[in-house]
Design a protein around this motif. Sequence first.
Motif, short mmCIF file in Angstrom:
data_model
loop_
_atom_site.label_atom_id
_atom_site.label_comp_id
_atom_site.label_asym_id
_atom_site.label_seq_id
_atom_site.Cartn_x
_atom_site.Cartn_y
_atom_site.Cartn_z
N PHE A 70 0.83 -1.20 0.00
CA PHE A 70 0.00 0.00 0.00
C PHE A 70 0.87 1.25 0.00
CE2 PHE A 70 -1.73 3.46 2.56
CZ PHE A 70 -2.77 3.84 1.73
N CYS A 71 1.93 1.28 0.80
CA CYS A 71 2.79 2.47 0.89
C CYS A 71 3.43 2.80 -0.46
CB CYS A 71 3.86 2.27 1.96
SG CYS A 71 3.23 2.36 3.65
N LYS A 72 3.78 1.76 -1.23
CA LYS A 72 4.37 2.01 -2.55
C LYS A 72 3.36 2.67 -3.48
CE LYS A 72 7.64 -1.82 -2.25
NZ LYS A 72 8.03 -3.15 -2.77
N ILE A 73 2.11 2.19 -3.44
CA ILE A 73 1.06 2.80 -4.27
C ILE A 73 0.81 4.24 -3.83
CG2 ILE A 73 -1.39 2.71 -4.87
CD1 ILE A 73 -1.19 -0.34 -4.68
N ALA A 74 0.73 4.46 -2.51
CA ALA A 74 0.50 5.80 -1.99
C ALA A 74 1.66 6.73 -2.35
CB ALA A 74 0.31 5.75 -0.47
#
Length: 473
Positions: A188-192
């Motif tokens: 999720f952090c990579k997408i964000a």
Amino acid sequence: MDEQNKNTGGTEDAFDLLSKRFDSFGHTTPETPEDDVKNSGEIYFSANSDNINRTPPVREQRYGGASSRPANAGRSLGAGAQRASTSARQGAASAKTGTARTAGTTGKKSTKKKKKNSRSNVAVAIGVVAVVVLLAVIVRIPIMWCVNDILAINADSTHIRVVITDNMDVDDVINLLGKKKLVNSTGFCKIAAKFLKYDKKSDKTKRVYPAGEYDLSSSMGLEGMLNEILSAGSEDSTVTLTFPEGYTVSQIAAKLSSNGVCSTAEFYAALSDQELLKGYDFLAEITDKNLRYKLLEGYLYPDTYEFYIDETPRSVVKRFLDNFESKWNDMFAEKAKKSNYSIDEILTVASILEREAKNAEQMPVIASVIYNRLGSSSFPYINCDSTGKYIAAYQEELAAKGVYANYVKSYDTYQKTGLPVGPICNPGKQAINAAISPDSTSYYYFLHDKDGKLYLASTQSEHDRNKAAAGIE
């Protein structure tokens, strides 16, 4: 299906939490210098690396010059937790101040701009909410994990050391944050991060994160941690320093301190950091460590370096050692294998040459005198004045501790047989070359007159005549 409902059951609460923090989202990512990719790890040769010059270097140039962005050089966070949290607060305050100034100086246009920015911030926040919910539903990640990763609600404030190495992009950094338990969901952090444009610079090129050591906590949130790392790339926080051949560890420490890089006490402590030193095989050859005044004397390669202001001392020492390792492997390793001496012994001889020779041309022949004495049973002492002078410079400090006499016996080659216990300064390229490849002579004595002229002799009687010719009693 029941499990999916369970994972998404907190969606309504998450929306409430996110809506309260719209204003903290959607701000623009601070720009890093345009050269942080092309200058991601090189250290250039000093302008005086290839000549012996005892005069001080040209005045240091701040903020740029021809040297590269520092390798392995993180911006220090000073007092650790306090500085990290302070930096995050200052970043937020700076952003708010900038908005206020714009609104105060542009009249009606600024009002429209402010409304537009507000709409943009809300749009970004809504987009992030959508990503959170979508991921939570599809990947079945607990929604509060994602919220905590981004907004750091009720997150742990414990600070953890994170080491960013060369050429790491945002995915690499987030993977590292995940390993350190600073974020829960790396996916999720990579997408964000990509949604918030932390993966690319303004010119759409890949963003490389400044290498170094950072004290981070999950309470900073993903954005706070990424911004803290990116802030180390600011050009106005660097200083370029040249360390000439023959500088001692003490001189290097003083120069670093006077230019705001790190304190002498912190630098000395880092020089003895055993965890750091384990990473360098060439340091394993150092013997009698407890008898040395400064453990890494001789291994801080003379060169021009660019440092961050308030850089972590461990990072500073690491770059000196990385540079030495690179230069040794590139220029000296193969030659050294053919000699009968260890790296430490070669550096010790080279350090004496830096002090005894008046120019580079004298170094190979003086090296031959030293090696001739070391290889002869008739000359147990090499009798080089520079070795005694080295430790005498610290007499007051060491005498107060009651250890001066012990160090004299380790360094002064009028009292210590063979070589001193270690190098007496940090030698440069020409001195190291001369120590590896000395001239072949039958000389056992050398001296200089007041003008620096070199006199050589094979016997005591020849040496006595040279002393008379040089005006030495």
